[in-house]
Design an enzyme around this catalytic site. Structure first.
Site, PDB file in Angstrom:
ATOM      1  N   CYS A 100       5.032 -83.666   8.404  1.00 36.23           N
ATOM      2  CA  CYS A 100       6.044 -82.789   8.979  1.00 36.23           C
ATOM      3  C   CYS A 100       5.410 -82.057  10.154  1.00 36.23           C
ATOM      4  O   CYS A 100       4.290 -81.557  10.033  1.00 36.23           O
ATOM      5  CB  CYS A 100       6.519 -81.787   7.925  1.00 36.23           C
ATOM      6  SG  CYS A 100       7.780 -80.660   8.538  1.00 36.23           S
ATOM      7  N   GLU A 143      14.829 -84.361   6.658  1.00 35.52           N
ATOM      8  CA  GLU A 143      15.407 -83.507   7.711  1.00 35.52           C
ATOM      9  C   GLU A 143      16.566 -82.661   7.170  1.00 35.52           C
ATOM     10  O   GLU A 143      16.713 -81.494   7.556  1.00 35.52           O
ATOM     11  CB  GLU A 143      15.867 -84.358   8.900  1.00 35.52           C
ATOM     12  CG  GLU A 143      14.772 -85.188   9.580  1.00 35.52           C
ATOM     13  CD  GLU A 143      13.541 -84.403   9.992  1.00 35.52           C
ATOM     14  OE1 GLU A 143      13.637 -83.185  10.233  1.00 35.52           O
ATOM     15  OE2 GLU A 143      12.456 -85.010  10.046  1.00 35.52           O
TER      16      GLU A 143
HETATM   17 NI    NI Z   1       9.657 -81.872   8.627  1.00 33.68          NI
END
Ligand code: NI
Length: 171
Positions: A100, A143
């Site tokens: 991420c 997401e």
């Molecule tokens: Ni992310």
């Protein structure tokens, strides 16, 4: 287009539910999508959610094109998901490593459903429904978690499945 600063873990913006978009096809919305796309590409992301640029709105961009952070991943055309909702998850689940941009240099091995059906609007406000699988389904789930204020490490089963890319034996 502008490369924006990525909000990192610890910032309150990453822990709240994002607002849905009501006004489609606006200059602001198109500018945000263009900037998010540029930012995702600049940092070699495969997806980016608006809270990661400090904007608490339900906008996601995703794209995979021979990505060096995910060399095994199949290519995925640039896609924009606004106000996305997952309407069906497969019972079948699998583990895979995720990263991420808000947690740089870290990876976590996360269990998620292998197939999902979701609906989302495009920038013009047109709704469509799709079923996707594998890494594509994983990116969208990751997401959409951002839009709900959830980071992948909240889904870890064990801390043995989490660490720095250069230190994890299994990664
Ligand atoms: Ni992310």
């Amino acid at each position: 287009m502008t490369v924006l600063k990525i909000v990192k873990m610890g910032a309150p913006e990453l822990t709240v539910k994002a607002s849905s978009i009501q006004n489609f096809d606006s200059d602001d919305l198109h500018q945000t999508i263009a900037d998010m796309t540029e930012t995702m590409r600049h940092f070699h992301g495969v997806g980016l959610a608006a809270p990661q640029i400090g904007l608490s709105q339900q906008i996601i961009v995703l794209e995979v094109h021979q990505n060096e952070r995910y060399p095994q991943a199949e290519n995925i055309e640039l896609d924009v998901l606004i106000n996305p909702q997952i309407i069906d998850f497969s019972d079948q689940k699998e583990f895979a490593w995720e990263g991420c941009l808000s947690l740089p240099n870290l990876r976590g091995r996360i269990e998620r459903p292998t197939h999902i059906t979701y609906q989302a609007c495009n920038a013009a406000g047109k709704t469509s429904k799709k079923t996707v699988s594998g890494f594509h389904a994983r990116i969208i789930q990751h997401e959409i978690d951002h839009l709900n204020g959830i980071l992948y490490l909240q889904r870890l089963h064990s801390l043995k499945d989490f660490g720095f890319e250069d230190s994890l034996p299994a990664f």
